[in-house]
Design a protein around this motif. Structure first.
Motif: not given
Length: 199
Positions: A22, A44, A54
């Motif tokens: 991420i 995301a 997320l």
């Protein structure tokens, strides 16, 4: 008979790997659109998550930015700490300037996040800021060893390095027109410092 080893729970490792993915996606968003334009929805989407999912990794945009700040500051701290410093204090000061300048030119988005206030409302947490403080302490100590002890002189030295990085990124990304002038600029700085101290 030896007792069977307790199985290792793979979930923390998977969570950490996903978290790193991420952060990497967020850097890609920042490189493409700018730090202030980072969107949790777009991040995301990059990693194949729904936005609510997320939040189990980062509860807010600022929490994600905080992780990015800590990662960037830690990378710069590592570069500064691991440089092969010469015995000469002045040459060591030049090397730390070169290390910071090269980092800024090679990683403009990371450098922007560390050194500039580009995201409205964001202030790094104490944990995220800790590697930046350690880098600053290292930097100030190296400069003091080279005779750059006054806070005003440290400010000037810092501005010279930051100015070259800014000019390089603004006018010739990927080149070295301004970055290559670091030694000349530091020659002038140290000549001024020495001249002032002998009068």
């Amino acid at each position: 008979m030896q007792p069977l080893a307790k199985p290792v729970d793979p979930r923390p490792g998977r969570h950490a790997a996903r978290r790193d993915e991420i952060i990497k996606a967020a850097w890609a968003e920042a490189d493409n659109r700018g730090l202030s334009a980072i969107s949790l929805t777009d991040v995301a989407r990059r990693v194949g998550l729904r936005q609510p999912s997320l939040y189990s990794y980062f509860p807010s945009k600022n929490a994600l930015i905080d992780a990015m700040f800590m990662e960037a500051a830690s990378a710069l701290l590592h570069a500064v700490e691991e440089a092969d410093y010469p015995n000469s204090p002045r040459e060591a000061a030049r090397l730390i300037a070169r290390t910071i300048l090269d980092f800024g030119v090679a990683k403009p988005t990371q450098s922007q996040l560390i050194f500039q206030r580009t995201i409205p409302g964001y202030k790094p947490s104490r944990d995220a800021y800790e590697p930046a403080l350690r880098m600053q302490e290292w930097y100030v100590r190296k400069l003091a060893e080279a005779g750059v002890a006054a806070s005003t002189d440290v400010d000037i030295f810092t501005a010279l390095v930051a100015g070259l990085a800014s000019q390089q990124l603004a006018n010739e990304p990927g080149g070295d027109r301004w970055a290559s002038q670091l030694d000349t600029v530091l020659d002038m700085f140290f000549e001024h410092l020495d001249g002032r101290n002998t009068t």
